[in-house]
Design a protein around this motif. Structure first.
Motif, mmCIF file in Angstrom:
data_model
loop_
_atom_site.group_PDB
_atom_site.id
_atom_site.type_symbol
_atom_site.label_atom_id
_atom_site.label_comp_id
_atom_site.label_asym_id
_atom_site.label_seq_id
_atom_site.Cartn_x
_atom_site.Cartn_y
_atom_site.Cartn_z
ATOM 1 N N ASN A 129 0.865 -1.173 0.000
ATOM 2 C CA ASN A 129 0.000 0.000 0.000
ATOM 3 C C ASN A 129 0.905 1.226 0.000
ATOM 4 O O ASN A 129 1.790 1.339 0.852
ATOM 5 C CB ASN A 129 -0.893 -0.003 1.246
ATOM 6 N N VAL A 132 1.952 3.199 3.293
ATOM 7 C CA VAL A 132 2.496 2.473 4.442
ATOM 8 C C VAL A 132 4.019 2.511 4.355
ATOM 9 O O VAL A 132 4.635 1.764 3.598
ATOM 10 C CB VAL A 132 1.982 1.016 4.483
ATOM 11 N N SER A 158 -1.493 -4.028 1.728
ATOM 12 C CA SER A 158 -0.268 -3.641 2.423
ATOM 13 C C SER A 158 0.449 -4.854 3.001
ATOM 14 O O SER A 158 -0.144 -5.920 3.202
ATOM 15 C CB SER A 158 -0.578 -2.650 3.544
ATOM 16 N N VAL A 160 1.331 -5.030 5.989
ATOM 17 C CA VAL A 160 0.713 -5.268 7.302
ATOM 18 C C VAL A 160 -0.458 -6.233 7.159
ATOM 19 O O VAL A 160 -0.610 -7.177 7.948
ATOM 20 C CB VAL A 160 0.253 -3.940 7.934
ATOM 21 N N ILE A 177 1.958 -0.494 15.380
ATOM 22 C CA ILE A 177 2.771 -0.616 14.170
ATOM 23 C C ILE A 177 3.811 0.492 14.207
ATOM 24 O O ILE A 177 3.475 1.677 14.158
ATOM 25 C CB ILE A 177 1.904 -0.515 12.901
ATOM 26 N N GLU A 179 7.986 1.837 13.131
ATOM 27 C CA GLU A 179 9.158 1.688 12.271
ATOM 28 C C GLU A 179 10.389 1.538 13.145
ATOM 29 O O GLU A 179 10.558 2.267 14.129
ATOM 30 C CB GLU A 179 9.275 2.907 11.350
#
Length: 303
Positions: A129, A132, A158, A160, A177, A179
């Motif tokens: 996606n 994302v 995505s 995810v 979620i 990074e």
């Protein structure tokens, strides 16, 4: 005032992916102002498994575009419809030159923007996606705020979504979620009573392009040490790398959190994402829970 996009008005053949080939399902003729979804730049998500995850909306848009700027791996690009080959521009070459990732992203954004200004519409085709964890998408959307050209995002499946499907885990009651590098850089403390998904551990701790390089064990130790502030050392975590081919399983590797990164003599092969299950159960607020189940509260608040 936004400039009007050019290059529209062609008859667009519509296709769907049958699992083995693209099958024509009709023809669309966009209007002079761009038809159903006018834009100068289309940001298109290809999904995780390409071309299986390409949506009909993505196919329609890519058919409209004069040029397609793609970061898909070349092995994946070869699976795309042959009619797109002559207008597809491979952005992987920019990554292969190396350097700081931000400089690479700026070069991509400038290239796409200049192409859209001279010969719209163009597409930026990216994996998953496009909104994302994609800095090029963010840069194109930010540039569009100047108002001289328009951008439209075409969503895709995505990573995810694919990860949770591969794990067989529902998002409920919630999931964090994060990074990987931002987690440490901003001292974000994840809650240990809710599942956590750490994205991009395979490029953790560096601002530079990692293509063609493998991290040493020590590269991951700051992430390991940060997570150990929130979870016990023997807490089991899982690397997950989704399959890019339909029918192939995802690659999963589970291990104690204390082993994240491996050792100097035996560094880990990193996954694309790191799944950390909750370490302790959630505790409910008893007062709210009682109200939640109380029919009189329901009758009073929902009429």
């Amino acid at each position: 005032m936004q400039a009007q996009s050019k290059g529209y008005g062609k008859r667009i053949r519509r296709f769907r992916w049958t699992g083995e080939r693209l099958e024509e399902v009709g023809v669309m003729t966009p209007s002079a102002d761009g038809g159903r979804c006018p834009a100068d730049v289309f940001i298109v998500g290809a999904g995780v498994q390409v071309p299986d995850h390409l949506t009909s909306a993505a196919i329609d848009v890519l058919d409209q575009c004069q040029e397609i700027y793609s970061i898909l791996p070349r092995s994946t690009s070869r699976l795309m419809p042959s009619r797109w080959a002559s207008k597809t521009r491979d952005l992987q070459e920019i990554y292969q030159r190396g350097g700081r990732r931000l400089d690479v992203y700026r070069e991509e954004i400038n290239l796409i923007w200049q192409a859209a200004r001279s010969n719209p519409p163009v597409a930026y085709l990216t994996v998953g996606n496009p909104v994302v964890f994609d800095s090029v998408t963010a840069g194109l959307i930010e540039r569009a705020k100047c108002g001289d050209m328009s951008v439209r995002v075409i969503a895709g499946v995505s990573s995810v979504d694919a990860i949770m499907a591969d794990l067989g885990i529902d998002y409920a009651p919630g999931i964090q979620i994060l990074e990987a590098s931002s987690l440490v850089a901003h001292n974000i403390q994840p809650r240990n009573d809710i599942d956590c998904l750490v994205m991009q551990p395979n490029v953790f701790g560096t601002a530079f392009v990692t293509m063609g390089r493998k991290p040493c064990a020590a590269a991951l130790w700051p992430l390991r040490d940060h997570l150990l502030k929130c979870y016990p050392s023997d807490h089991t975590v899982t690397y997950i790398t989704c399959s890019v081919r339909s029918g192939n399983p995802a690659h999963l590797e589970s291990f104690p959190l204390s082993c994240l990164g491996g050792t100097e003599m035996s560094p880990q092969t990193l996954g694309a994402s790191l799944f950390i299950p909750a370490a302790v159960p959630l505790k409910a607020d008893e007062y709210f829970s009682d109200r939640f189940r109380d029919q009189s509260e329901f009758e009073r608040n929902y009429r």
